[in-house]
Design a protein around this motif. Structure first.
Motif, PDB file in Angstrom:
ATOM      1  N   GLY A   1      -8.195  94.050   0.315  1.00  0.00           N
ATOM      2  CA  GLY A   1      -8.129  93.174  -0.849  1.00  0.00           C
ATOM      3  C   GLY A   1      -8.285  93.854  -2.200  1.00  0.00           C
ATOM      4  N   MET A   2      -8.062  95.166  -2.286  1.00  0.00           N
ATOM      5  CA  MET A   2      -8.244  95.868  -3.559  1.00  0.00           C
ATOM      6  C   MET A   2      -7.009  96.634  -4.007  1.00  0.00           C
ATOM      7  N   LEU A   3      -5.833  96.289  -3.487  1.00  0.00           N
ATOM      8  CA  LEU A   3      -4.616  97.031  -3.833  1.00  0.00           C
ATOM      9  C   LEU A   3      -4.391  97.108  -5.333  1.00  0.00           C
ATOM     10  N   GLU A   4      -4.657  96.028  -6.023  1.00  0.00           N
ATOM     11  CA  GLU A   4      -4.387  95.966  -7.458  1.00  0.00           C
ATOM     12  C   GLU A   4      -5.581  96.401  -8.305  1.00  0.00           C
ATOM     13  N   ALA A   5      -6.711  96.649  -7.682  1.00  0.00           N
ATOM     14  CA  ALA A   5      -7.916  97.022  -8.443  1.00  0.00           C
ATOM     15  C   ALA A   5      -7.795  98.464  -8.933  1.00  0.00           C
ATOM     16  N   GLY A   6      -8.031  98.659 -10.189  1.00  0.00           N
ATOM     17  CA  GLY A   6      -8.045 100.012 -10.731  1.00  0.00           C
ATOM     18  C   GLY A   6      -9.338 100.722 -10.342  1.00  0.00           C
ATOM     19  N   ARG A   7      -9.397 101.984 -10.665  1.00  0.00           N
ATOM     20  CA  ARG A   7     -10.570 102.794 -10.352  1.00  0.00           C
ATOM     21  C   ARG A   7     -11.846 102.166 -10.908  1.00  0.00           C
ATOM     22  N   ASP A   8     -11.827 101.732 -12.176  1.00  0.00           N
ATOM     23  CA  ASP A   8     -13.018 101.142 -12.789  1.00  0.00           C
ATOM     24  C   ASP A   8     -13.415  99.839 -12.109  1.00  0.00           C
ATOM     25  N   GLY A   9     -12.433  99.050 -11.694  1.00  0.00           N
ATOM     26  CA  GLY A   9     -12.724  97.807 -10.993  1.00  0.00           C
ATOM     27  C   GLY A   9     -13.386  98.049  -9.652  1.00  0.00           C
ATOM     28  N   VAL A  10     -12.890  99.049  -8.921  1.00  0.00           N
ATOM     29  CA  VAL A  10     -13.486  99.402  -7.631  1.00  0.00           C
ATOM     30  C   VAL A  10     -14.897  99.943  -7.841  1.00  0.00           C
ATOM     31  N   LEU A  11     -15.072 100.769  -8.872  1.00  0.00           N
ATOM     32  CA  LEU A  11     -16.404 101.289  -9.176  1.00  0.00           C
ATOM     33  C   LEU A  11     -17.365 100.138  -9.468  1.00  0.00           C
ATOM     34  N   GLU A  12     -16.919  99.176 -10.244  1.00  0.00           N
ATOM     35  CA  GLU A  12     -17.769  98.025 -10.575  1.00  0.00           C
ATOM     36  C   GLU A  12     -18.192  97.265  -9.316  1.00  0.00           C
ATOM     37  N   ILE A  13     -17.268  97.091  -8.388  1.00  0.00           N
ATOM     38  CA  ILE A  13     -17.569  96.397  -7.131  1.00  0.00           C
ATOM     39  C   ILE A  13     -18.639  97.163  -6.352  1.00  0.00           C
ATOM     40  N   TYR A  14     -18.481  98.478  -6.229  1.00  0.00           N
ATOM     41  CA  TYR A  14     -19.432  99.256  -5.431  1.00  0.00           C
ATOM     42  C   TYR A  14     -20.766  99.451  -6.145  1.00  0.00           C
ATOM     43  N   GLU A  15     -20.756  99.460  -7.456  1.00  0.00           N
ATOM     44  CA  GLU A  15     -22.038  99.482  -8.175  1.00  0.00           C
ATOM     45  C   GLU A  15     -22.774  98.165  -7.966  1.00  0.00           C
ATOM     46  N   PHE A  16     -22.033  97.053  -7.967  1.00  0.00           N
ATOM     47  CA  PHE A  16     -22.653  95.756  -7.708  1.00  0.00           C
ATOM     48  C   PHE A  16     -23.236  95.731  -6.290  1.00  0.00           C
ATOM     49  N   LEU A  17     -22.440  96.146  -5.291  1.00  0.00           N
ATOM     50  CA  LEU A  17     -22.947  96.190  -3.914  1.00  0.00           C
ATOM     51  C   LEU A  17     -24.200  97.043  -3.819  1.00  0.00           C
ATOM     52  N   ASP A  18     -24.187  98.175  -4.521  1.00  0.00           N
ATOM     53  CA  ASP A  18     -25.325  99.099  -4.491  1.00  0.00           C
ATOM     54  C   ASP A  18     -26.578  98.473  -5.099  1.00  0.00           C
ATOM     55  N   SER A  19     -26.402  97.484  -5.964  1.00  0.00           N
ATOM     56  CA  SER A  19     -27.548  96.847  -6.612  1.00  0.00           C
ATOM     57  C   SER A  19     -28.197  95.781  -5.724  1.00  0.00           C
ATOM     58  N   LEU A  20     -27.527  95.401  -4.641  1.00  0.00           N
ATOM     59  CA  LEU A  20     -28.029  94.341  -3.764  1.00  0.00           C
ATOM     60  C   LEU A  20     -28.884  94.919  -2.641  1.00  0.00           C
ATOM     61  N   SER A  21     -29.905  94.184  -2.249  1.00  0.00           N
ATOM     62  CA  SER A  21     -30.717  94.614  -1.110  1.00  0.00           C
ATOM     63  C   SER A  21     -30.171  94.040   0.197  1.00  0.00           C
ATOM     64  N   THR A  22     -29.168  93.180   0.117  1.00  0.00           N
ATOM     65  CA  THR A  22     -28.633  92.494   1.293  1.00  0.00           C
ATOM     66  C   THR A  22     -27.270  93.018   1.742  1.00  0.00           C
ATOM     67  N   HIS A  23     -26.650  93.866   0.941  1.00  0.00           N
ATOM     68  CA  HIS A  23     -25.328  94.407   1.232  1.00  0.00           C
ATOM     69  C   HIS A  23     -25.398  95.925   1.054  1.00  0.00           C
ATOM     70  N   HIS A  24     -24.753  96.652   1.963  1.00  0.00           N
ATOM     71  CA  HIS A  24     -24.818  98.111   1.921  1.00  0.00           C
ATOM     72  C   HIS A  24     -23.458  98.708   2.254  1.00  0.00           C
ATOM     73  N   ALA A  25     -23.113  99.782   1.582  1.00  0.00           N
ATOM     74  CA  ALA A  25     -21.850 100.481   1.840  1.00  0.00           C
ATOM     75  C   ALA A  25     -22.155 101.896   2.328  1.00  0.00           C
ATOM     76  N   PHE A  26     -21.349 102.339   3.286  1.00  0.00           N
ATOM     77  CA  PHE A  26     -21.548 103.648   3.906  1.00  0.00           C
ATOM     78  C   PHE A  26     -20.215 104.353   4.085  1.00  0.00           C
ATOM     79  N   LEU A  27     -20.263 105.663   3.967  1.00  0.00           N
ATOM     80  CA  LEU A  27     -19.134 106.487   4.389  1.00  0.00           C
ATOM     81  C   LEU A  27     -19.471 107.040   5.760  1.00  0.00           C
ATOM     82  N   ILE A  28     -18.459 107.098   6.607  1.00  0.00           N
ATOM     83  CA  ILE A  28     -18.593 107.681   7.926  1.00  0.00           C
ATOM     84  C   ILE A  28     -17.899 109.043   7.870  1.00  0.00           C
ATOM     85  N   HIS A  29     -18.612 110.077   8.311  1.00  0.00           N
ATOM     86  CA  HIS A  29     -18.052 111.426   8.349  1.00  0.00           C
ATOM     87  C   HIS A  29     -17.904 111.883   9.800  1.00  0.00           C
TER      88      HIS A  29
END
Length: 186
Positions: free
Chosen positions: A44-72
């Protein structure tokens, strides 16, 4: 700079899979490059620019109920996962949340090598094992886009059972569930 993994698993014949928290400012170029590709249209982010995606992940990072991870895999990023507490997410309006439910979103990064049988299963199984490390986690819930038959099939192959199809504001979705006992065998 190397980040401390929150989970690590060696998969025989596959390599070492590590789960590391997303650092939005550090990971934005990688994440944006993945979510803006046509193959990631269901994210759902095809049209989101870099700044928009950054804003989404900064918001997620601010929540204690939602978490984002990279898998290596052996030190190289191969997937993006998000976990969340369904009772603190709009999804709670669409199904009866049970105690111990944990939500899951999954995006496998673009392939850098020829297709490998079992690749997605190894990555997904590792992340599920990480989520079930928490004894409070009793069931994993995912809601892929109902049109994304590939993702639904992958979840079923990992042991998830199909729930009802629901209509979210941004997509038709298929609820899928993986109870702890189906994953751990007890």
């Amino acid at each position: 700079m190397a980040r401390t993994a929150v989970y690590e698993q060696k998969v025989e014949g596959f390599g070492t899979i590590t789960v590391v928290p997303v650092e939005p400012a550090e990971d934005i170029d990688l994440i944006h490059s993945w979510v803006s590709q046509e193959r990631a249209r269901f994210w759902g982010m095809l049209e989101a620019g870099r700044d928009g995606v950054l804003e989404i992940y900064e918001f997620l990072d601010s929540l204690s109920t939602h978490h984002a991870f990279l898998i290596h895999r052996d030190g190289s990023p191969v997937g993006l996962f998000q976990s969340y507490e369904p009772e603190h997410d709009p999804i709670s309006e669409y199904y009866e949340v049970q105690p111990g439910d944990v939500g899951l979103h999954l995006l496998i990064g673009p392939p850098t090598t020829p297709a490998e049988p079992g690749f997605t299963h190894a990555i997904l199984s590792t992340f599920v094992a990480y989520l079930f490390e928490d004894p409070a986690a009793q069931r994993i819930v995912a809601e892929p886009d109902a049109r994304n038959t590939k993702a639904i099939t992958r979840l079923q192959n990992a042991g998830f059972t199909l729930g009802p199809e629901i209509t979210l504001p941004e997509k038709p979705a298929r609820l899928t569930f993986l109870p702890r006992e189906a994953f751990t065998g007890n």
